[in-house]
Each structure stands twice: as C-alpha cells, then as structure tokens.
Design a protein around this motif. Sequence first.
Motif, PDB file in Angstrom:
ATOM      1  N   VAL A  40      54.851  46.059  32.189  1.00  0.00           N
ATOM      2  CA  VAL A  40      53.481  46.252  31.730  1.00  0.00           C
ATOM      3  C   VAL A  40      52.749  44.924  31.871  1.00  0.00           C
ATOM      4  CG1 VAL A  40      52.006  46.813  29.765  1.00  0.00           C
ATOM      5  CG2 VAL A  40      54.113  48.101  30.142  1.00  0.00           C
ATOM      6  N   ASP A  41      51.582  44.955  32.510  1.00  0.00           N
ATOM      7  CA  ASP A  41      50.783  43.749  32.710  1.00  0.00           C
ATOM      8  C   ASP A  41      49.572  43.766  31.799  1.00  0.00           C
ATOM      9  OD1 ASP A  41      52.548  43.047  34.636  1.00  0.00           O
ATOM     10  OD2 ASP A  41      51.217  43.408  36.341  1.00  0.00           O
ATOM     11  N   GLU A  42      49.193  42.589  31.367  1.00  0.00           N
ATOM     12  CA  GLU A  42      47.906  42.455  30.675  1.00  0.00           C
ATOM     13  C   GLU A  42      46.872  42.063  31.716  1.00  0.00           C
ATOM     14  OE1 GLU A  42      45.704  39.728  27.260  1.00  0.00           O
ATOM     15  OE2 GLU A  42      47.889  40.053  27.144  1.00  0.00           O
ATOM     16  N   ILE A  43      45.820  42.859  31.835  1.00  0.00           N
ATOM     17  CA  ILE A  43      44.811  42.589  32.845  1.00  0.00           C
ATOM     18  C   ILE A  43      43.468  42.307  32.177  1.00  0.00           C
ATOM     19  CG2 ILE A  43      46.009  44.125  34.449  1.00  0.00           C
ATOM     20  CD1 ILE A  43      43.637  46.061  34.182  1.00  0.00           C
ATOM     21  N   VAL A  44      42.653  41.526  32.890  1.00  0.00           N
ATOM     22  CA  VAL A  44      41.281  41.253  32.478  1.00  0.00           C
ATOM     23  C   VAL A  44      40.382  41.634  33.651  1.00  0.00           C
ATOM     24  CG1 VAL A  44      39.620  39.542  31.704  1.00  0.00           C
ATOM     25  CG2 VAL A  44      42.011  39.360  30.987  1.00  0.00           C
ATOM     26  N   VAL A  45      39.534  42.618  33.438  1.00  0.00           N
ATOM     27  CA  VAL A  45      38.636  43.108  34.476  1.00  0.00           C
ATOM     28  C   VAL A  45      37.236  42.578  34.185  1.00  0.00           C
ATOM     29  CG1 VAL A  45      37.761  45.130  35.699  1.00  0.00           C
ATOM     30  CG2 VAL A  45      40.014  45.203  34.628  1.00  0.00           C
ATOM     31  N   ARG A  46      36.633  41.922  35.186  1.00  0.00           N
ATOM     32  CA  ARG A  46      35.263  41.409  35.045  1.00  0.00           C
ATOM     33  C   ARG A  46      34.339  42.283  35.868  1.00  0.00           C
ATOM     34  NH1 ARG A  46      31.637  37.858  37.643  1.00  0.00           N
ATOM     35  NH2 ARG A  46      30.355  36.626  36.194  1.00  0.00           N
ATOM     36  N   VAL A  47      33.390  42.924  35.203  1.00  0.00           N
ATOM     37  CA  VAL A  47      32.474  43.844  35.891  1.00  0.00           C
ATOM     38  C   VAL A  47      31.086  43.702  35.286  1.00  0.00           C
ATOM     39  CG1 VAL A  47      34.178  45.579  36.535  1.00  0.00           C
ATOM     40  CG2 VAL A  47      33.119  45.692  34.287  1.00  0.00           C
TER      41      VAL A  47
ATOM     42  N   ASP B 205      30.737  38.373  29.042  1.00  0.00           N
ATOM     43  CA  ASP B 205      31.033  37.171  29.809  1.00  0.00           C
ATOM     44  C   ASP B 205      29.962  36.114  29.527  1.00  0.00           C
ATOM     45  OD1 ASP B 205      32.405  35.558  31.505  1.00  0.00           O
ATOM     46  OD2 ASP B 205      31.624  36.424  33.347  1.00  0.00           O
ATOM     47  N   GLU B 206      30.237  34.908  29.963  1.00  0.00           N
ATOM     48  CA  GLU B 206      29.332  33.803  29.671  1.00  0.00           C
ATOM     49  C   GLU B 206      27.954  33.992  30.287  1.00  0.00           C
ATOM     50  OE1 GLU B 206      31.327  30.358  31.078  1.00  0.00           O
ATOM     51  OE2 GLU B 206      32.805  30.307  29.444  1.00  0.00           O
ATOM     52  N   ASP B 207      27.876  34.690  31.431  1.00  0.00           N
ATOM     53  CA  ASP B 207      26.586  34.820  32.097  1.00  0.00           C
ATOM     54  C   ASP B 207      25.672  35.848  31.447  1.00  0.00           C
ATOM     55  OD1 ASP B 207      27.751  37.211  32.791  1.00  0.00           O
ATOM     56  OD2 ASP B 207      27.653  36.903  34.955  1.00  0.00           O
ATOM     57  N   GLY B 208      26.211  36.634  30.511  1.00  0.00           N
ATOM     58  CA  GLY B 208      25.387  37.611  29.815  1.00  0.00           C
ATOM     59  C   GLY B 208      25.134  38.893  30.583  1.00  0.00           C
ATOM     60  N   GLU B 209      25.570  38.977  31.835  1.00  0.00           N
ATOM     61  CA  GLU B 209      25.339  40.168  32.651  1.00  0.00           C
ATOM     62  C   GLU B 209      26.628  40.889  33.009  1.00  0.00           C
ATOM     63  OE1 GLU B 209      23.148  38.939  36.035  1.00  0.00           O
ATOM     64  OE2 GLU B 209      21.336  38.398  34.910  1.00  0.00           O
ATOM     65  N   HIS B 210      27.762  40.278  32.703  1.00  0.00           N
ATOM     66  CA  HIS B 210      29.060  40.879  32.988  1.00  0.00           C
ATOM     67  C   HIS B 210      29.854  41.019  31.694  1.00  0.00           C
ATOM     68  CE1 HIS B 210      27.905  39.490  36.993  1.00  0.00           C
ATOM     69  NE2 HIS B 210      28.817  40.287  37.501  1.00  0.00           N
ATOM     70  N   SER B 211      30.818  41.908  31.730  1.00  0.00           N
ATOM     71  CA  SER B 211      31.719  42.106  30.599  1.00  0.00           C
ATOM     72  C   SER B 211      33.156  41.908  31.053  1.00  0.00           C
ATOM     73  CB  SER B 211      31.562  43.513  30.007  1.00  0.00           C
ATOM     74  OG  SER B 211      30.290  43.670  29.408  1.00  0.00           O
ATOM     75  N   LEU B 212      33.994  41.491  30.123  1.00  0.00           N
ATOM     76  CA  LEU B 212      35.422  41.333  30.362  1.00  0.00           C
ATOM     77  C   LEU B 212      36.154  42.438  29.610  1.00  0.00           C
ATOM     78  CD1 LEU B 212      35.759  37.457  29.904  1.00  0.00           C
ATOM     79  CD2 LEU B 212      35.404  38.736  32.025  1.00  0.00           C
ATOM     80  N   VAL B 213      36.810  43.296  30.340  1.00  0.00           N
ATOM     81  CA  VAL B 213      37.571  44.399  29.756  1.00  0.00           C
ATOM     82  C   VAL B 213      39.041  44.017  29.785  1.00  0.00           C
ATOM     83  CG1 VAL B 213      38.149  46.848  29.912  1.00  0.00           C
ATOM     84  CG2 VAL B 213      35.854  46.056  30.572  1.00  0.00           C
ATOM     85  N   ARG B 214      39.668  43.967  28.632  1.00  0.00           N
ATOM     86  CA  ARG B 214      41.082  43.598  28.532  1.00  0.00           C
ATOM     87  C   ARG B 214      41.902  44.842  28.204  1.00  0.00           C
ATOM     88  NH1 ARG B 214      41.263  38.030  28.258  1.00  0.00           N
ATOM     89  NH2 ARG B 214      39.268  37.047  27.696  1.00  0.00           N
TER      90      ARG B 214
END
Length: 716
Positions: free
Chosen positions: A625-632, A657-666
Amino acid sequence: MTQKTQEKGLTAPVVTEPGRVRNVVLVGHSGAGKTTLIEALLAATGTISRAGTVADGTTVTDHDPAAVRQQRSVALSCAPVVHDGVKINLLDTPGYADFVGELRAGLRAADAAVFVVSAVDGVDSATVALWEECAAIGLPRAVTITRLDHPRADYEGTLQECQEAFGENVMPIYQPMLGDDGESIAGLLGLVTLKVLDYSQGYPPRAGEAEREHLTPIKDDRDLLIEGIIAESEDETLMDRYVAGELISTDTLVPDLEKAVARGNFYPVIPVCAATGVGLDALLDGIVNGAPSPLEHDLPVVTGVDGSPLPPLTCDPDGPLVAEVVKTTIDRHVGRVSLVRVFSGTLRPELTVHVSGHGLAERGHADHDADERIAHVYSPLGSQLREVASCIAGDICAITKSGSAETGDTLSGKDQPLLMEPWTMPEPLLPIAVVAKSRSDEDALAKNLARLVAGDPTLRLERNPDTHQLVLWCMGESHADVVLDRLRAGGVELDTEPVKVSLRETFGATATGHGRHVKQSGGHGQYAVCSIEVEPLPRGSGFEFVDKVVGGAVPHNYIPSVEKGVRAQLEKGIVAGYPVVDLRVTLVDGKAHSVDSSDAAFQTAGALALRTAAEQGRVALLEPVDEIVVRVPDTYVGAVMSDLSGRRGRPLGTEADEDGEHSLVRAEVPATELVRYAVELRALTSGTGTFSRVYARHEPMPAHLADAVRKEHAAR
C-alpha cells in the motif's frame, strides 16, 4: 563580434562576446508549430537553404527513429541563427507532457522563453502550468501566436485566451493586417512604432509608415500598451507626463519596453506565420532587443565538488570554466553526444576538464569525478555537428565521445573542480517490464539500457528483487514508446510483459506442520523427520526460528539445516510464489537416522513441514500500500477522490496548495491499483494532475483478488 567557421558546407556562427548571445527556448503544447517556426527562422536568416534542410540537403530535425514514428519532437534540439550580428540559440522542446525532462533541460540552458501558441488550438492547461513554472524561476517570457494561415485561425480569440491565462502585462506589440482578399494576413502594424511591415510580396517585408486609416482601429490597444510600458518604466516621471497629456516619443518607449521584457516584467505578443514569413523578422528583432543576454541572467549556484560554498560566478569568458551537460544522446555513428551550456570560462578543443556529478534528482547514479580531454567542440544544428574553435561563457555547444559525462554533470577546470546545483526532475511513475527475446539479446539490452539511462534523467531502471522483472520507469506511454523504439533501433529484440507487484504471503492463524523425507533406493539413503508450529507475527516483524526440541530427537547439528530449509521455502512462497513474511516457526520434534540423515535431508524436511502447515493454516496474501499525494486544480478534486475510491483508496485528507489554485489530495492506495495511474490521472485531469508516492506498508489483499492470484499461479 560574430565570426563563422565552415565544415562540409555548413556555416557555424561563433561569438567572442557573451553580450552577443541570446539563448531562447521555444515552449508550447504539441502541434503548436515550434519546430516549423524554428525551421522558418533558420531559412529566413539564411542558415539553411530551405525550411527543413541544411546546405548538404540533410534534414535539420533529429534523425531519432522514435521522432519519425511519432511524427512529433521527442527531444531537445539546438539551432543557432545570426540576426543583426547576434547569435540566437533556438532551443526546440517537445510539447507533450511525457518529455518534461527535455523541457526542463531547455529551461536550464535558456535565458528567456518564447511561448508558441497556435491560433487554431489556443492555450491548454499544460501551457498555463508551464508559464507558472517559468515565472517561479524568473525566466523572461514572450508569446508568439502562430498558424495564422489556417482556415480556423482565430487571432483575436487566441490573444484573449493568452491574456486571461497568463495574467497581466501580456500585450500585443503588433497588429495583424489583412491582405486584399480580406482573409489572409499580409502584414503587421507596430503598435509602438506605427510602422507597417508589408509581406504581400513575400519575405523580407517592405517597411513603411502607417496610413491614417490604420490608426483609429488600434487606438485603444495602443493606449493600453503604452500605459503598460510606462508602468514598468524606470523613469518615475513618465507616468505623470503621460497623464498630463504629453506625447511620449517612440525613442523613449521602445528602450523601456525592451528593458521590461528582459527583466521579466512585460510579456510581448507577436503574431507569426511560418508558412508565409509574416512576423519572422519581428520575432527575431524582439529576441535580439528584448531577451536578456547571458550577462543579465544569474548563474546557477556553484560549489566545490565537496559542497563547499563559493562566491557567485559571473558570465566571464576569462573566468574559471563552469559548464553543464544539459542533454546526452547516443548517435549511431558518432557515439555519445553531449549538449553543453557554458556558464563561465571558455571551452576549447584539446582541453582537459574535470567531470563531476551525481545524476539528476537522485536517479541512483553513483557520484563520479573524472578528468577527460575534450577532443573537439562543435556548434550543433539539429542533428548536424559543425566543429568550432571555442565556446565562450553564455554560449551552447556540443562535445562527443565523453566517457563519463551524463545529463546534469558539471564540466570544470581540472585544477579547480566545481559542481553546479542540479535542476529538479519529476519522478517517473509508469512502470514498463521488458524482457529480451533471446539470450543473445540480453547483453545488447543491458548495454543499450545503460546508454539510455545515462542520457535521460526521467528514465529509471530497476531490477525488482522479488518479481525478478527488469522494469523501466517512464513518464508516460509516449515516453515508454520512445524508449522502446530507441532500444529496437539499437538492434535489441525485446518484448514487454505485465508488471508484477511485489506481493507477500503470511499465515493468518497458528498451524502445525510435519515434514517426513525418507528415501531408500539402495546404497546411502535419506532420512529426516521434523515437526513444527507456525505462528503469525505482527506486520513488519520478519521471521523468527525457535528450537524447542527435547531429548535430542533432532541432533543439534541438523537444527540449522531445518531452519535453512524453512527459509528457502519462505523465499519461494507457498501458495502464489511470493516471499512469506511475519511468522515464527518453532521446531518441536523430529527423528533422525544414524546413517541416512544428512544436512540436505533435513533441509528438505523443513521445507515440507512448512508446506504441510500451510495446508491447514490460513495463508493470506499481502499487497503493498502506497501513500500518494495528488496535486490537481481545485475543479478536479471531486473527480480525483471518486477515482481513488474506485481504486480501493482510503482518503487521508485534502488541503490547499500554496498557490491557492490547486489542492493536495492525500490517500493510501494499493500499489496494484497504481500501475497505470500516471496515464489515467493525466486523462482524468486534462493533463493538469501530478502525483507522488511512497511505500507505506503491506496489507491483506481482498479474498476475491487473492484467489485470482492463487489460480493464476497454479495455472503456470
């Protein structure tokens, strides 16, 4: 000044001053027309006889068979031209996302970027992401809108898209002018200079003053442009004078525009049509006058080879030598060819240099330090090499037959070895398992793979110790196709096979096993009997072997033999051929024969005992099982989370995310569900999604999936 050297009919420009160099990378989505535009610029400057060919009739573009088969650029290439006494190194990059490694190399070698946007297709999300990447590293940018001759071309609509996508200070400095037919683009009108460039009679254009009827339609666009230039001017009084109604002269506006472009504060838009020549000279003028020279661009961080800090270097031809290999290719005739950007000093033939580096983004390459002699220095023109006498700071050249230099390595003086801070590369996340068709192909496969990995920092090679597969980790399907094409072009016969994930087996409950290995066939026989108990242990505990034999039922010297046999069976697996983990095996009883018992017999008995225990105990399959971080982008968060749920993923949370336009899904997702996720995420998010993954742990596989694995193993 600019000099020229000649070899085999090919003229190579050579500069002696860094201020006479411009390094410009052309970027944009696939099909925007970057390569076509470069060939048109080469023809317009007389570098080649016609678009696509050099003086000897060969093609400018790379001879890579993968590029020919895919009918698009798949590698970085360099094509120098001379305009107004300035050498412009045009760096052509692939537009497809799989070849981001070639793109990053182009950004590293360049001092400015020209975004090529098709008037037919407009701006895509990947181009917007690239604009943001260039902004993050402070790279000056310009935009050229191409393919104006296409029936579906929409210049005004594309210009508006660029302004909406790229933000403020993206402004046209030329206005297209229609021909007599009212449809084709026959000229350009300079919004600052009010000069007309008339291409109706072909290239080069006829220049003249704008007519009165031309001025009214452009008034609003010209006013906005002038206000934008004045806002970026270093003359703080200029805005007050403009607001007060003073007419600001062209002699004042043009230098301020050029300075703002060079500083990366203003982004001119230039319409160009490669087929008709419209705008080619305007683009060349813009590059020469607006793009910064190497003297105006900060050098990457340079340290000693041991990491010791050094004062910042400058772009000085007489300074210490610091150059970097930005691309490595293997030519069938020449061997290894390294494209090199010289940042400081001068690179000359017959010079002994120090090669140091460790590969980009820790691709598993060992650190290396070696001295090598540079036999020849070349000026590249696509796939052509033209020998030159030197390459000064700020310029780009090629060297051949380097024994150790890889992409990302530093070339420096042997008496003063230095190391440049490497640029970053994304992790390749699409695995492709390859196998040689015959034993004779195995050596050729290994040799060619080593060459490809040395030249492509986005390619990772792995020999999986559990599945014994040779796995190539690629950026995507197109990247994998190119790698396989190059291997086959090198004479390697190979196949691909489904990628296997490293599963594990373990006992789900306590069990007992009995191993009896007795054979008597005349002469020396075999005799060994042992009884064991098997207990599952917590995840990650590994393997324990305990001896609880009493009364010498198993002689002391054969107890290690039982353990050895058990361990061998653990490695082979029990029900599906995967290693068995996290259990304790206790030897409780056994029998031996004074003559026929042996080390080999008790090894066999130990393995048999473990297999019989598996028949009565519940053996489970464990999957990684992997822990993934998806940036979209935020708009795709719902679709990504729904998709991960369908992959048996467990969400861990979402954050901005830092740019305010993307999210990090863990999330935590079984590795078996991620084999093709690099391709599927790109399709799901229109090329905007990226992800990273790290191993978390092994967990029990669902029963129906485990049964399918067991049946597949039994059928082999």
